[in-house]
Design a protein around this motif. Structure first.
Motif, PDB file in Angstrom:
ATOM      1  N   ARG A  58      -8.865   1.406  10.456  1.00  0.00           N
ATOM      2  CA  ARG A  58      -9.774   2.523  10.753  1.00  0.00           C
ATOM      3  C   ARG A  58     -10.977   2.082  11.586  1.00  0.00           C
ATOM      4  O   ARG A  58     -11.572   2.894  12.290  1.00  0.00           O
ATOM      5  CB  ARG A  58     -10.217   3.211   9.454  1.00  0.00           C
ATOM      6  CG  ARG A  58      -9.061   3.970   8.823  1.00  0.00           C
ATOM      7  CD  ARG A  58      -9.459   4.923   7.750  1.00  0.00           C
ATOM      8  NE  ARG A  58      -8.278   5.314   6.983  1.00  0.00           N
ATOM      9  CZ  ARG A  58      -8.276   6.150   5.983  1.00  0.00           C
ATOM     10  NH1 ARG A  58      -9.402   6.717   5.601  1.00  0.00           N
ATOM     11  NH2 ARG A  58      -7.154   6.439   5.346  1.00  0.00           N
TER      12      ARG A  58
ATOM     13  N   THR B 122      -3.115  -5.647   1.828  1.00  0.00           N
ATOM     14  CA  THR B 122      -2.281  -4.571   1.286  1.00  0.00           C
ATOM     15  C   THR B 122      -1.597  -3.884   2.463  1.00  0.00           C
ATOM     16  O   THR B 122      -2.260  -3.426   3.412  1.00  0.00           O
ATOM     17  CB  THR B 122      -3.062  -3.614   0.358  1.00  0.00           C
ATOM     18  OG1 THR B 122      -2.087  -2.755  -0.254  1.00  0.00           O
ATOM     19  CG2 THR B 122      -4.136  -2.782   1.053  1.00  0.00           C
TER      20      THR B 122
ATOM     21  N   ALA C   7      -7.359  -4.005   4.029  1.00  0.00           N
ATOM     22  CA  ALA C   7      -6.643  -2.727   3.882  1.00  0.00           C
ATOM     23  C   ALA C   7      -6.605  -1.982   5.211  1.00  0.00           C
ATOM     24  O   ALA C   7      -7.189  -2.429   6.196  1.00  0.00           O
ATOM     25  CB  ALA C   7      -7.328  -1.881   2.818  1.00  0.00           C
ATOM     26  N   SER C   8      -5.897  -0.853   5.197  1.00  0.00           N
ATOM     27  CA  SER C   8      -5.700  -0.062   6.407  1.00  0.00           C
ATOM     28  C   SER C   8      -5.042  -0.931   7.485  1.00  0.00           C
ATOM     29  O   SER C   8      -5.458  -0.950   8.642  1.00  0.00           O
ATOM     30  CB  SER C   8      -7.041   0.528   6.886  1.00  0.00           C
ATOM     31  OG  SER C   8      -6.892   1.326   8.031  1.00  0.00           O
TER      32      SER C   8
ATOM     33  N   ASN D   6      -3.768   5.320  -3.044  1.00  0.00           N
ATOM     34  CA  ASN D   6      -4.981   6.112  -2.824  1.00  0.00           C
ATOM     35  C   ASN D   6      -4.588   7.575  -2.989  1.00  0.00           C
ATOM     36  O   ASN D   6      -3.389   7.884  -3.051  1.00  0.00           O
ATOM     37  CB  ASN D   6      -5.634   5.794  -1.464  1.00  0.00           C
ATOM     38  CG  ASN D   6      -4.756   6.156  -0.279  1.00  0.00           C
ATOM     39  OD1 ASN D   6      -4.051   7.171  -0.295  1.00  0.00           O
ATOM     40  ND2 ASN D   6      -4.789   5.337   0.767  1.00  0.00           N
TER      41      ASN D   6
ATOM     42  N   ASP E  32       0.871  -1.173   0.000  1.00  0.00           N
ATOM     43  CA  ASP E  32       0.000   0.000   0.000  1.00  0.00           C
ATOM     44  C   ASP E  32       0.909   1.225   0.000  1.00  0.00           C
ATOM     45  O   ASP E  32       1.311   1.705   1.065  1.00  0.00           O
ATOM     46  CB  ASP E  32      -0.878  -0.043   1.262  1.00  0.00           C
ATOM     47  CG  ASP E  32      -2.028   0.952   1.217  1.00  0.00           C
ATOM     48  OD1 ASP E  32      -2.531   1.216   0.114  1.00  0.00           O
ATOM     49  OD2 ASP E  32      -2.434   1.441   2.287  1.00  0.00           O
TER      50      ASP E  32
ATOM     51  N   PHE F 203     -11.498  -1.757   5.607  1.00  0.00           N
ATOM     52  CA  PHE F 203     -10.425  -1.000   6.275  1.00  0.00           C
ATOM     53  C   PHE F 203     -10.302  -1.445   7.736  1.00  0.00           C
ATOM     54  O   PHE F 203     -11.042  -0.962   8.608  1.00  0.00           O
ATOM     55  CB  PHE F 203     -10.732   0.494   6.207  1.00  0.00           C
ATOM     56  CG  PHE F 203     -10.223   1.176   4.955  1.00  0.00           C
ATOM     57  CD1 PHE F 203     -10.185   0.509   3.744  1.00  0.00           C
ATOM     58  CD2 PHE F 203      -9.784   2.498   5.001  1.00  0.00           C
ATOM     59  CE1 PHE F 203      -9.719   1.137   2.589  1.00  0.00           C
ATOM     60  CE2 PHE F 203      -9.307   3.133   3.858  1.00  0.00           C
ATOM     61  CZ  PHE F 203      -9.282   2.458   2.653  1.00  0.00           C
TER      62      PHE F 203
ATOM     63  N   LEU G  36      -1.906   8.841  -0.552  1.00  0.00           N
ATOM     64  CA  LEU G  36      -0.558   8.301  -0.776  1.00  0.00           C
ATOM     65  C   LEU G  36       0.097   8.949  -1.994  1.00  0.00           C
ATOM     66  O   LEU G  36       1.292   9.267  -1.971  1.00  0.00           O
ATOM     67  CB  LEU G  36      -0.609   6.775  -0.971  1.00  0.00           C
ATOM     68  CG  LEU G  36      -0.999   5.939   0.248  1.00  0.00           C
ATOM     69  CD1 LEU G  36      -1.248   4.484  -0.133  1.00  0.00           C
ATOM     70  CD2 LEU G  36       0.085   6.009   1.326  1.00  0.00           C
TER      71      LEU G  36
ATOM     72  N   ARG H  46      -2.109  -1.815   9.935  1.00  0.00           N
ATOM     73  CA  ARG H  46      -1.218  -0.928  10.692  1.00  0.00           C
ATOM     74  C   ARG H  46      -0.053  -1.653  11.353  1.00  0.00           C
ATOM     75  O   ARG H  46       0.875  -1.010  11.824  1.00  0.00           O
ATOM     76  CB  ARG H  46      -2.021  -0.227  11.787  1.00  0.00           C
ATOM     77  CG  ARG H  46      -3.240   0.540  11.286  1.00  0.00           C
ATOM     78  CD  ARG H  46      -2.869   1.924  10.812  1.00  0.00           C
ATOM     79  NE  ARG H  46      -4.015   2.630  10.252  1.00  0.00           N
ATOM     80  CZ  ARG H  46      -4.994   3.153  10.985  1.00  0.00           C
ATOM     81  NH1 ARG H  46      -4.968   3.064  12.295  1.00  0.00           N
ATOM     82  NH2 ARG H  46      -5.991   3.772  10.393  1.00  0.00           N
TER      83      ARG H  46
HETATM   84  O1  G3P Z   1      -5.402   0.781   1.895  1.00  0.00           O
HETATM   85  C1  G3P Z   1      -5.986   1.853   2.546  1.00  0.00           C
HETATM   86  C2  G3P Z   1      -4.999   2.526   3.386  1.00  0.00           C
HETATM   87  O2  G3P Z   1      -4.127   3.272   2.601  1.00  0.00           O
HETATM   88  C3  G3P Z   1      -5.565   3.339   4.480  1.00  0.00           C
HETATM   89  O3  G3P Z   1      -4.732   3.170   5.536  1.00  0.00           O
HETATM   90  O4  G3P Z   1      -3.695   3.670   7.688  1.00  0.00           O
HETATM   91  O5  G3P Z   1      -4.727   5.519   6.319  1.00  0.00           O
HETATM   92  O6  G3P Z   1      -6.150   3.828   7.469  1.00  0.00           O
HETATM   93  P1  G3P Z   1      -4.848   4.113   6.836  1.00  0.00           P
END
Ligand code: G3P
Length: 222
Positions: A132, A183, A163-164, A28, A6, A129, A31, A166
Motif C-alpha cells: 500500500r 505474510t 504485510a500487504s 483481516n 495472509d 504495509f 479477507l 503483492r
Molecule cells: O496483511 C495485510 C494485507 O491483507 C493487505 O494487503 O494487498 O490489501 O494491501 P493489500
C-alpha cells in the motif's frame, strides 16, 4: 524469516500448510468477509490447520470495545493473536491486552514512529504495509529496512511482520530488509515456488532416466 499466509480461505491455507513452510496465518476483516463464513468458526478452523500465531482483527474502534472484543477473540484458541489498528485507541487497547499476556499484532502501520509506538505499547508484532505504500509512490521495503534498523539499535523485541505483500520480490526484499515474518497471499506463494529451470531440469532428469531404463533396465533399477 518466517512465512505466514495472509488468507481466510481454508482450502488455500490447507494447501500451503501442506508444504510444511507455514509458521502462522494473518486475516483481516476484508479477507474474512470475502469468505462469507462465521468469523469465529473460520478462525478456529485455521487454528486446527496451522500451529502458530493466527491473527484475528477486531472491528471496534473505541478502546473499551477493542479490549472486550480482543479478550473475546483471544478465548477462541490459545494461538490467536489479536490484531488492532495503529490508531491512538488501538495503542491503548494494545497496552491493556499485552498486560493481560494476550499477543497483539498492530496492523496498518505506515511509519517508523507508528512502529516504535506499537512496540512501546507491548505489541508482539507490528505490520508495516509494503504494497500500500508502493501504491502511493512511497517505498514500502525502505520502511521495513528503517524499522529493522531502529528496532535493532534499541533492542526492541517486537517482531516486524511485513504485510500487504503483492509479489515474490516483496518477499525477498522483506527478508533482506530484516523483517522477521512475511505474510504472503496464496497466489504469491504459488509464484514463489515456480522456476522455469526447475521444471526444465526435472523434465530432463526424468527423460534421461527413462531413456536409460529402456536401454539397460538392470543398471538403473531402483
Ligand atoms: O496483511 C495485510 C494485507 O491483507 C493487505 O494487503 O494487498 O490489501 O494491501 P493489500
Amino acid at each position: 524469516m518466517k512465512f505466514f499466509i495472509d488468507s481466510a480461505n481454508i482450502e488455500h491455507i490447507k494447501e500451503i500448510a501442506s508444504w510444511g513452510i507455514l509458521s502462522g496465518v494473518t486475516t483481516n476483516p476484508s479477507l474474512v468477509a470475502k469468505e462469507g463464513k462465521d468469523f469465529k468458526q473460520v478462525v478456529q478452523q485455521i487454528c486446527e490447520i496451522v500451529d502458530g500465531s493466527i491473527s484475528a482483527e477486531v472491528i471496534s474502534t473505541e478502546t473499551e470495545s477493542m479490549i472486550e472484543e480482543g479478550k473475546e477473540i483471544s478465548r477462541w484458541h490459545k494461538n490467536v493473536t489479536v490484531k488492532l489498528p495503529t490508531i491512538p485507541n488501538g495503542l491503548s487497547a494494545c497496552r491493556v491486552l499485552s498486560n493481560h499476556n494476550i499477543k497483539v499484532n498492530m496492523t496498518l502501520c505506515f511509519s517508523v514512529n507508528q512502529a516504535l509506538m506499537c512496540a512501546s505499547a507491548g505489541a508482539s508484532y507490528v505490520s508495516p504495509f509494503v504494497g500500500r505504500l508502493d501504491d502511493i509512490n512511497q517505498n514500502g521495503i525502505e520502511l521495513i529496512k528503517e524499522i529493522a534498523e531502529v528496532f535493532h539499535l534499541h533492542n526492541v523485541k517486537t517482531e516486524i511482520l511485513s504485510a500487504s505483500i503483492r509479489n515474490p520480490l516483496h518477499v525477498t526484499e522483506s527478508a533482506k530488509a530484516g523483517a522477521h515474518i512475511a505474510t504472503i497471499p496464496y497466489q504469491v506463494f504459488k509464484q514463489m515456488v515456480q522456476h522455469p529451470l526447475t521444471d526444465k531440469g526435472l523434465e530432463r532428469f526424468l527423460a534421461d532416466w527413462n531413456d536409460a531404463m529402456l536401454k539397460k533396465p538392470s543398471v538403473v533399477k531402483v
